[in-house]
Write a protein that holds these residues in place. Structure first.
Motif, PDB file in Angstrom:
ATOM      1  N   TRP A  59      -2.464  -2.265   2.443  1.00 54.60           N
ATOM      2  CA  TRP A  59      -3.066  -3.592   2.266  1.00 54.60           C
ATOM      3  C   TRP A  59      -3.884  -3.645   0.975  1.00 54.60           C
ATOM      4  O   TRP A  59      -3.906  -4.665   0.288  1.00 54.60           O
ATOM      5  N   GLU A  62      -1.917  -4.383  -2.175  1.00 51.54           N
ATOM      6  CA  GLU A  62      -1.476  -5.761  -2.392  1.00 51.54           C
ATOM      7  C   GLU A  62      -2.488  -6.586  -3.184  1.00 51.54           C
ATOM      8  O   GLU A  62      -2.182  -7.720  -3.573  1.00 51.54           O
ATOM      9  N   LEU A  63      -3.668  -6.032  -3.445  1.00 52.37           N
ATOM     10  CA  LEU A  63      -4.741  -6.807  -4.057  1.00 52.37           C
ATOM     11  C   LEU A  63      -4.695  -6.717  -5.582  1.00 52.37           C
ATOM     12  O   LEU A  63      -4.170  -5.769  -6.160  1.00 52.37           O
ATOM     13  N   ARG A  87      -5.396 -11.860  -3.471  1.00 54.54           N
ATOM     14  CA  ARG A  87      -4.125 -11.280  -3.040  1.00 54.54           C
ATOM     15  C   ARG A  87      -2.991 -12.173  -3.555  1.00 54.54           C
ATOM     16  O   ARG A  87      -2.759 -13.258  -3.023  1.00 54.54           O
TER      17      ARG A  87
END
Length: 296
Positions: A59, A62-63, A87
């Motif tokens: 996760w 994805e930033l 994001r």
């Protein structure tokens, strides 16, 4: 980044995190630390600042452009810190982690307001996943952090609290079975071990994932038994073996995160029996973990 006033009433200003802020930020993180969580270090802070985490790493990948800022008073004393990012996949903003002096809600409000101003008009999520400063803490512990919760709600965020944070010390003798009931193999994501319980024909009837101890704390990441084989004590035996294994690997305590938000009519997600098992095995609930969302 230019200094921007974010809390006029409290005379607070914001600026980008600098190397000289390390000690103050680590002290803020330590003040918020829950039982069962490791002490934050310069190394774990560096990972968080870089936008990396050993848990939920996908996760974080994805930033875009993870930024960390501090707020300070007129004397220059750091009063709080917030990390945030966008994001690209869905255009959302995220408040990743935030620490302030919980006795002064104005500081938390200043941090939240500053992050929202930097992220711009978009859907913003807060405390969605774990960062490197914790051991898998996916959410804001609302009992321990009431000022931060109130600051988020005052800014228009809506919270949801599906996770129980539970804890058990391993400082006494553990009930054990005469022999291990599950096969143990090493796990790499997360680092630790997987326990597989199978019938004689190889059918998997139970499994658990436990985390390698960090500073004496092990994690029960997952435990489940096949619905067709429940009610036979297999979950209890699997949990006993997992706790015994963690203790043998140096754990002095164990934590677990229990998703306890089963919707009506979804018995496969019901955690009533699991919660009874944890309580009977000495776990106690320390907090509830909430995530938050604010829509424009």
């Amino acid at each position: 980044m230019a200094i921007t006033t974010v809390g006029a009433a409290a005379q607070l200003s914001a600026r980008a995190y600098g190397a000289g802020d390390q000690e103050a930020v680590l002290a803020l993180v330590e003040a918020d630390r829950l039982p069962g969580q490791p002490e934050a270090t310069p190394a774990t802070l560096a990972e968080a600042l870089a936008g990396r985490s050993p848990v939920d790493g996908g996760w974080w990948a994805e930033l875009d452009n993870v930024r960390t800022d501090v707020v300070h008073d007129p004397s220059g004393r750091v009063r709080g810190v917030v990390s945030y990012a966008k994001r690209p996949g869905d255009g959302a903003g995220l408040i990743l982690w935030l620490h302030s002096e919980e006795e002064d809600q104005a500081v938390a409000e200043a941090l939240v307001g500053h992050a929202l101003g930097q992220l711009g008009p978009r859907t913003v999520h807060a405390f969605e996943f774990a960062c490197a400063l914790s051991l898998g803490l996916e959410g804001l512990p609302v009992r321990n952090r009431p000022a931060t919760r109130r600051a988020l709600e005052a800014a228009g965020f809506t919270g949801r609290g599906p996770w129980r944070y539970i804890h058990r010390p391993l400082d006494g003798p553990l009930p054990t079975d005469a022999y291990p009931v599950a096969r143990v193999r090493e796990s790499y994501d997360p680092p630790g071990w997987q326990l597989h319980l199978r019938k004689s024909d190889g059918t998997l009837v139970g499994e658990a994932t436990i985390g390698r101890p960090v500073d004496g704390t092990g994690v029960l990441w997952w435990i489940s038994t096949n619905p067709a084989h429940r009610g036979r004590g297999l979950g209890r035996r699997l949990l006993r073996q997992g706790l015994t294994h963690l203790a043998a690997e140096g754990a002095r305590e164990v934590i677990a995160y229990v998703d306890d938000d089963a919707p009506p009519g979804a018995p496969e997600h019901d955690r009533t029996a699991a919660n009874r098992l944890y309580e009977s095995m000495g776990f106690t609930e320390l907090d509830r973990l909430w995530s938050f969302t604010r829509r424009p």
